[in-house]
Write an enzyme that holds these catalytic residues in place. Sequence first.
Site, PDB file in Angstrom:
ATOM      1  N   CYS B   2       0.851  -1.171   0.000  1.00 55.54           N
ATOM      2  CA  CYS B   2       0.000   0.000   0.000  1.00 55.54           C
ATOM      3  C   CYS B   2       0.895   1.231   0.000  1.00 55.54           C
ATOM      4  CB  CYS B   2      -0.855   0.053   1.251  1.00 55.54           C
ATOM      5  SG  CYS B   2      -1.848  -1.420   1.509  1.00 55.54           S
ATOM      6  N   ARG B  27       1.895   1.662  -6.095  1.00 45.28           N
ATOM      7  CA  ARG B  27       2.020   0.703  -4.995  1.00 45.28           C
ATOM      8  C   ARG B  27       0.710  -0.036  -4.742  1.00 45.28           C
ATOM      9  NH1 ARG B  27       6.523   1.791  -1.981  1.00 45.28           N
ATOM     10  NH2 ARG B  27       5.640   0.724  -0.198  1.00 45.28           N
ATOM     11  N   TRP B  71      -3.692  -1.831  -1.761  1.00 42.88           N
ATOM     12  CA  TRP B  71      -3.682  -3.034  -2.575  1.00 42.88           C
ATOM     13  C   TRP B  71      -3.998  -4.155  -1.598  1.00 42.88           C
ATOM     14  CZ3 TRP B  71       0.160  -7.152  -3.461  1.00 42.88           C
ATOM     15  CH2 TRP B  71      -0.158  -7.942  -4.578  1.00 42.88           C
ATOM     16  N   ASN B  97       0.766   0.369   6.166  1.00 40.59           N
ATOM     17  CA  ASN B  97       1.252  -0.481   5.089  1.00 40.59           C
ATOM     18  C   ASN B  97       2.029  -1.608   5.733  1.00 40.59           C
ATOM     19  OD1 ASN B  97       2.260  -1.575   2.687  1.00 40.59           O
ATOM     20  ND2 ASN B  97       4.001  -0.178   2.659  1.00 40.59           N
ATOM     21  N   GLY B  98       1.607  -2.833   5.488  1.00 42.84           N
ATOM     22  CA  GLY B  98       2.287  -3.975   6.093  1.00 42.84           C
ATOM     23  C   GLY B  98       1.265  -5.021   6.476  1.00 42.84           C
ATOM     24  N   GLU B 467      11.339 -13.045 -20.002  1.00 40.91           N
ATOM     25  CA  GLU B 467      10.997 -11.665 -19.679  1.00 40.91           C
ATOM     26  C   GLU B 467      10.021 -11.094 -20.714  1.00 40.91           C
ATOM     27  OE1 GLU B 467      11.234  -9.795 -17.240  1.00 40.91           O
ATOM     28  OE2 GLU B 467      11.041  -7.758 -18.011  1.00 40.91           O
ATOM     29  N   LYS B 471       6.384  -9.628 -19.762  1.00 37.06           N
ATOM     30  CA  LYS B 471       5.941  -8.272 -20.126  1.00 37.06           C
ATOM     31  C   LYS B 471       4.601  -8.346 -20.850  1.00 37.06           C
ATOM     32  CE  LYS B 471       7.785  -6.120 -18.117  1.00 37.06           C
ATOM     33  NZ  LYS B 471       8.905  -6.483 -17.307  1.00 37.06           N
ATOM     34  N   GLU B 474       1.654  -9.414 -18.491  1.00 39.19           N
ATOM     35  CA  GLU B 474       1.255  -8.509 -17.418  1.00 39.19           C
ATOM     36  C   GLU B 474       0.554  -7.248 -17.927  1.00 39.19           C
ATOM     37  OE1 GLU B 474       4.262  -6.870 -14.764  1.00 39.19           O
ATOM     38  OE2 GLU B 474       5.796  -7.077 -16.295  1.00 39.19           O
ATOM     39  N   HIS B 490       9.111 -31.008 -25.642  1.00 36.85           N
ATOM     40  CA  HIS B 490       8.742 -31.810 -24.470  1.00 36.85           C
ATOM     41  C   HIS B 490       7.383 -31.404 -23.924  1.00 36.85           C
ATOM     42  CE1 HIS B 490      12.742 -33.610 -24.327  1.00 36.85           C
ATOM     43  NE2 HIS B 490      13.167 -32.412 -24.713  1.00 36.85           N
ATOM     44  N   LYS B 589       3.370  -2.395  -8.045  1.00 40.77           N
ATOM     45  CA  LYS B 589       4.735  -2.176  -8.513  1.00 40.77           C
ATOM     46  C   LYS B 589       5.753  -3.043  -7.784  1.00 40.77           C
ATOM     47  CE  LYS B 589       8.178  -0.288 -10.582  1.00 40.77           C
ATOM     48  NZ  LYS B 589       8.420  -0.787 -11.940  1.00 40.77           N
TER      49      LYS B 589
END
Lengths: 397, 594
Positions: B2, B27, B71, B97-98, B467, B471, B474, B490, B589
Site C-alpha cells: 500500500c 504501490r 492493494w 502499510n504492512g 521476460e 511483459k 502482465e 517436451h 509495482k
Amino acid sequence: MKQAVILAAGEGRRLRPFTVNKPKAMISIAGAPILQYVVESLAQNGIRDIVLVVGYRKEQIFDCMGSGEQFGVDIKYVTQERQLGTTHALSKAKAAVNDEFLVLPGDKLIEADTIAQIAAARPEAILVKKMEDPFRSAVVTIENGMIKEATRPERRVSTQSREPGIQIVNTGIYCLSRAILDYLKDEPSIPAALNSVIADGGKIRALETASTWLDVVYPWDILSLNGAVLRRVQGQLGGIIETGVTIKGLVSVDENTIIKSNCYIAGPVVIGRGCEIGPNVCILPATSIGDNVVIAPFTEVENSVIGSDVSVGPGSIIQDSVIDKGCAITGHLSAISGETEIKIDGYHRVKVGAMLGEGCSLGSNVVAMPGVIAGNYTQVKALKLISGQTPDRSLVV
Amino acid sequence: MCGIVGYIGNKPAQPVLFKCLARLEYRGYDSCGIAVAGNGIDLQKDRLRVGELVKKVPLLEGMTGVGHTRWATCGEPSAANAHPHLDCSGCIAVVHNGIISNFQELQQQLTDEGHHFLSQTDTEVLPHLIEKYYQGNLEEAVAAALKDIEGSYAIVVLREGESKLVVARKDSPLIVGIGDQENFAASDVPAILDYTNRVVYLEEEDIGVITNSGIEIRQNGSVIRRKEHKIPWSVDEAQKAGYEHFMLKEIHEQPRVIRDTLIGYGHEIAPIIDLESMRDTGTEAMLFVACGTSYHAGLVGKCIFEELLGIPVRVELASEFNYYPQTLAKTMSIVITQSGETADTIKATRRLQEKGCHVLAITNVVGSTISRIADLTLYTQAGPEISVASTKSFIAELVALYWLAMSYSIADIKRLADMLMTLRQLPNTVQQVLDNKSGIKQCGEYLAGYDNIFFIGRGINYPVALEGALKLKEISYIHAEGYAAGELKHGPFALLDKDTPVVAVVAKDNTYEAMLNNIREIKTRGAPVIALVENGDESVGEMADFVISVPKVGLIFSPIVNSVVLQLLAYYAAEKRGCPIDFPRNLAKSVTVE
C-alpha cells in the site's frame, strides 16, 4: 507577454544523416540541443509558459525537455502528426494559446538578447534581421516600420532561390494575437497568412535585431552553430584533471570525466560527463564533446563536434568534423579539413572535414576525405578511404 | 502493498494528500482514502482510484491529515476495508502499510474489552489499541500499541485536537519529507517531490513525532537524530512529459539510463565495490536471488558471470528459496530488487546473512530497506520507475551485472577492451532500436489478435524470452509463455497451431543452428513465427512470417537489445487491446508482502 509557441515538428531533410533519427531542433551542440537554447532564452526573458508543437521523432523532444521543470519553464506538448507547414503547426496549438503569444522556430539558435525586444512588444509584430544572400522566400519588405510583404513568391515553384546582397529577412519569430489564427487555414505558411492580414488592412510592425539568430541548413552549418554556442562558454573544471594537463582559454569539463596526463586543451572547449580523454590528447578550439566519450592517446581534435558515446582510438586527427553519437573509431583516423565541393540541392564550396552519422564504425587507418558525409551506421573496414556521400547502413569493404 | 502519506503544515491538507497519493498509486490502487483533522476528524474513503475519489469528495477543512492507497492483502477491496481506520470514538485515524500477523487474537481481545470493529482488515486493531493505551500522549500510546503487534508496519497516526502526526515503521518503507513550516510522511520519495526534496529515512522501529516545525525521532524511547538527505530527482522525472504512458516513457529513457549507470561506475574496468572481501569466504560459486523481472536479470547474469568469471552460478526465486532447506552457506550472494523493498528478497537476504553469507544488493532505490541490510549495495541509475511493468530498471540491472562481471573477469585484456567499447556504445545501440520501432509496432498489433503466444530463446537469450512473455502477459493480458527453445518438443508442441504465434529470439551465437531447426519445426506445425534476428541475417527471413532486425552488439550483450524489442512488442500489443498499460489489473509495482 508570458506565453510562447515553439514550432519543433520539422525534420530538416537537407541535414541528413543528422536528422534521420532526430528532429532538426534536437541537433546537439555542447551538450544541449538547439531547442534547449531557445527555451533557455525564453526563460531568461521571463517567458515560462511554453507550448511545444512536436511531430517528427517527437520522443526525442519528450526525453530531452520533459515537463520543462529543469529549465524553469512549464511545457505543454501539442502533436502535429504530419508536417504540413507552419500554419498547420500553429493551428494545432490553437486550443492552448492565450490572447497574445510569441511564435518561434525551435530549430534556430536564438539568444536571450535576440528576443528581448519582441518579448516586450504587443501584437502583431515580426522580428527581422539583416542577412547576406538569404533565401528569397525569407526576404521581407518594410515601409515606415511596418511590414509590406512578409514573404515573396518564388520565381519558380518548388525551388528555393537566393536573393543576392544584404537583405532584411523574416526570422520566423512573431508576436501574434489570437485574431491571426483565423487567417491560418487558407495559407501554407505563417508569412503567407500575414500577407493576407496585410491585404485586409492589418498592421504588422517590423522589429529588427542585430543579435544571434543562426539557422542550420546543411550538415556543415553545425560547425558554425558550434562556434556561436562556444563563444559563450563559461570555464569550469569538474571531474578529474591529472597532473601535467595544460588548459588554456575557456574550457568546461563536466562531472565524472577524467582528463589524463599531458593533454593540451585550448578553449573554447566543452567536454561532457563521464568522458575519458588522453593521455596525450590535443583538443583545439572550438570543440564540443558529448557525454561518455573516449578519446585515446595521441589524438588531435580541432573545431569539431563529437556526440555522446563516441570512442576515438589512438593517433587520430579530426578537424572541422561532425561525428554523431555512438560512433566507434578504432584508431588512426585521418579526417583532415580541406576545401571541397558538396552537392545537396546544388553545389556548395566549403572547407570542412568529415561528417559521420550516428553509430558508424570505422576500422583502423581509415582516411576520410574532406566533405565526406557518411550515413548512419556506416561500417568502414580498416585501411579504406571514404569520400562523397554514403547512404545509411553502408558497408565500405 | 500500500502507499501511505501524512501531511501537517500551513496549507489545506486535502489537495496535498491527494497529489501525494496519486504518485503512490503504483504501490496499489484498489481503494483509497484520507482523514483530515479539522472540526473533528473527517473521513473519506471508498473503493475508488485516487483520481475518482478526488472528484467525489467535498473540500475538507484542516491542515493536518493522512491518506492511503491500497492493494488488498487482508480483507477484500471495499469502502469499509479502505484506510484510514478510526477508533471507537472517531478521534484517532491510522494509515498502515504492512501485515499484522497476530491481528485475530488482538481483535478478539479488543472486542471482549468492548471495542467495535467495522472492517475485516488487520490494520483496524491499531487505532483501537492506541485508543486503549491513550492517556494524554499520542506517541506513548502508539509505542505501547506497537509492542502488542507482530508483523510489519509503516504507519501514520493522527488524533483530533493534537497538532502532530506520529509515524513508525518496521519492515515496511517510510520516509519523512522536510518542508518550510510543513512536513510530510510517505511510503517513498516521489510522493512528496512536488513539495520538497529534503528527506529523512526512518530506520527499523523508529517512532517519530512530526509537527509543522520539525520532527523528533525516538528509538527504544530515546531521542535519536537521523540524517537529512537531499534528493537529486526532480518531480519532472516522475511525470509523463508528453508520453501516453509511463511505460513508453521509461522504455525511451533506457539509452540515458544505460549511459548514466555506466558513468556512475567510472572510467576503468576496476572493481567498483570490494567484492574481494566477499570472496574471502572461500567458495567459488555464486548465488543470485530475486523475484519477477529482477529474477530474469539474474538468469542473464548467470550466463555473463559463468562466461566471464568461470565459476558456477545458481539463480533462485526469492519466494521459493525461502522455503528451501539448504542456502549454500558461505557463498557470495547477489540479491536483485528494483525497489529494494521486495519482501521475499529481503527475507532471503536476512536468511543468507544468518548462514554467514555476504550479500551484495543491486537496487535502484537509494536508502531502501535492502540497501541498509545488505553488506554491500550497487545502485542502478534508472531513476524512479512508475509503470508497474519494469523496463528501464531491468536494463539497468543488466548493465550493473555486466559491469560487475567485467570488473572481476578472467577474460583477456583485448576481449575486455572490445566489450567495454560495445558497452559504451550501448546507449546508442538501444536508441537505434527505439528509432526503428515501426516494424515492432506492427508485430505488436498483430499479436494483439491472438490469445496464446510462445516466446522462445536459447542460452543467454532464454531469460530474455521469459521476460518477453512476462511483459506481454502482465500488460496486455494475453496468455504468454517463455520457453527454452529446445523444451518445446517436451510438451508445448501439442499446443502449437495457426493460432499460437511464436516469438523467437535468434542470436548469432553457438545456439544459432539449433534455433533455426526449432523454427523449422514450429513452421511445420503451422504456427506463425516472429523472429528477432541480427541485422543482415537473411537465412531466418525465409522461414519466419515477420522479421524484426536488431543491431549487432556481439554475443554477450544481445539480451539488452532483444529485451528492448520485446518491451515494445508488449507495449504495442497492450495498446492495441486498449489495456491500462501503467496500472495492470491485480498487480502492484513492488511486492512488499510474501
